[in-house]
Motif scaffolding. Structure first.
Motif, PDB file in Angstrom:
ATOM      1  N   LYS A   1       2.050  -8.428   7.045  1.00  0.00           N
ATOM      2  CA  LYS A   1       2.311  -7.338   6.103  1.00  0.00           C
ATOM      3  C   LYS A   1       3.376  -6.401   6.659  1.00  0.00           C
ATOM      4  CE  LYS A   1      -2.312  -7.749   4.308  1.00  0.00           C
ATOM      5  NZ  LYS A   1      -3.659  -7.268   4.309  1.00  0.00           N
TER       6      LYS A   1
ATOM      7  N   THR B   1      -2.713  -2.995 -10.050  1.00  0.00           N
ATOM      8  CA  THR B   1      -2.616  -2.931  -8.600  1.00  0.00           C
ATOM      9  C   THR B   1      -3.260  -1.673  -8.028  1.00  0.00           C
ATOM     10  OG1 THR B   1      -1.031  -3.005  -6.759  1.00  0.00           O
ATOM     11  CG2 THR B   1      -0.347  -1.805  -8.721  1.00  0.00           C
ATOM     12  N   TYR B   2      -3.560  -1.745  -6.746  1.00  0.00           N
ATOM     13  CA  TYR B   2      -3.934  -0.565  -5.964  1.00  0.00           C
ATOM     14  C   TYR B   2      -2.738  -0.086  -5.150  1.00  0.00           C
ATOM     15  CZ  TYR B   2      -8.748  -1.797  -7.072  1.00  0.00           C
ATOM     16  OH  TYR B   2      -9.901  -2.085  -7.744  1.00  0.00           O
ATOM     17  N   GLU B   3      -1.652  -0.836  -5.180  1.00  0.00           N
ATOM     18  CA  GLU B   3      -0.454  -0.557  -4.386  1.00  0.00           C
ATOM     19  C   GLU B   3       0.729  -0.215  -5.295  1.00  0.00           C
ATOM     20  OE1 GLU B   3      -0.565  -0.359  -1.140  1.00  0.00           O
ATOM     21  OE2 GLU B   3      -2.585  -1.184  -0.890  1.00  0.00           O
ATOM     22  N   SER B   4       0.588   0.844  -6.081  1.00  0.00           N
ATOM     23  CA  SER B   4       1.639   1.186  -7.044  1.00  0.00           C
ATOM     24  C   SER B   4       2.964   1.532  -6.359  1.00  0.00           C
ATOM     25  CB  SER B   4       1.188   2.323  -7.959  1.00  0.00           C
ATOM     26  OG  SER B   4       0.881   3.481  -7.206  1.00  0.00           O
TER      27      SER B   4
ATOM     28  N   PHE C   1       4.289   0.157  -3.745  1.00  0.00           N
ATOM     29  CA  PHE C   1       4.966  -1.112  -3.461  1.00  0.00           C
ATOM     30  C   PHE C   1       5.686  -1.612  -4.710  1.00  0.00           C
ATOM     31  CE2 PHE C   1       4.724  -5.708  -4.084  1.00  0.00           C
ATOM     32  CZ  PHE C   1       5.566  -6.148  -3.069  1.00  0.00           C
TER      33      PHE C   1
ATOM     34  N   GLU D   1      -7.651   0.398 -11.043  1.00  0.00           N
ATOM     35  CA  GLU D   1      -6.333  -0.167 -10.780  1.00  0.00           C
ATOM     36  C   GLU D   1      -5.283   0.560 -11.617  1.00  0.00           C
ATOM     37  OE1 GLU D   1      -6.471  -4.666  -9.451  1.00  0.00           O
ATOM     38  OE2 GLU D   1      -7.348  -4.420 -11.438  1.00  0.00           O
TER      39      GLU D   1
END
Length: 166
Positions: free
Chosen positions: A79, A107-110, A112, A145
């Motif tokens: 990662k 997503t939980y990784e907005s 990104f 999410e």
């Protein structure tokens, strides 16, 4: 280390299963059975180094003008090296070749996805997703999410993209 993005092949099923299962065990990705992965192997793009599969992502068609990026994950130890962005680029290229103008993800990784050209939107604008997957999700009534979308231009007739270029 040389990372290559390529279309998944049936021999990738076990490595895909293990990678996705690691995320699913943490509650941050929906699990996929080996059988489901084998049935949908043609929707996956994988990242591999010289020795092993280190990342994956797939496209799920939700309508004539919409696909979802799902099962996007990177193996521990890899990662933060740009592999996720390479996978997203390859998935966007595939959507473009298919002539699909909208690519979404939950997503939980907005951050990104925003770094990769997506915008945060209200997830209710995707009834295709809600009625396809969300209706069966244990988090259906308390979903945490974040929905993101990217609008892309379809590929030109003479445009050929190769995952190896990514």
């Amino acid at each position: 280390m040389s990372v290559v993005c390529r279309s998944a092949v049936p021999e990738d099923v076990e490595a895909l299963y293990e990678l996705i299962e690691g995320y699913a065990a943490k509650g941050i990705m929906l699990p996929r059975s080996r059988e489901a992965l084998a049935r949908t192997i043609d929707t996956f793009i994988v990242a591999s180094d010289d020795e092993r599969l280190i990342g994956c992502g797939s496209l799920c068609r939700l309508g004539s003008d919409l696909v979802e990026i799902r099962s996007l994950g990177i193996a521990d130890g890899y990662k933060g090296q740009g592999i996720g962005s390479k996978l997203v680029d390859a998935l966007i290229a595939e959507a473009k070749l298919q002539g699909i103008p909208k690519v979404m993800a939950l997503t939980y990784e907005s951050a990104f996805f925003q770094k990769n050209g997506f915008q945060i939107v209200d997830k209710e604008i995707f009834p295709e997703k809600v009625w396809t997957d969300c209706v069966n999700c244990p988090k259906q009534h308390c979903c945490d999410e974040i929905a993101v979308v990217r609008i892309i231009e379809p590929a030109q007739e003479n445009e050929q993209l190769s995952f190896a270029q990514m």
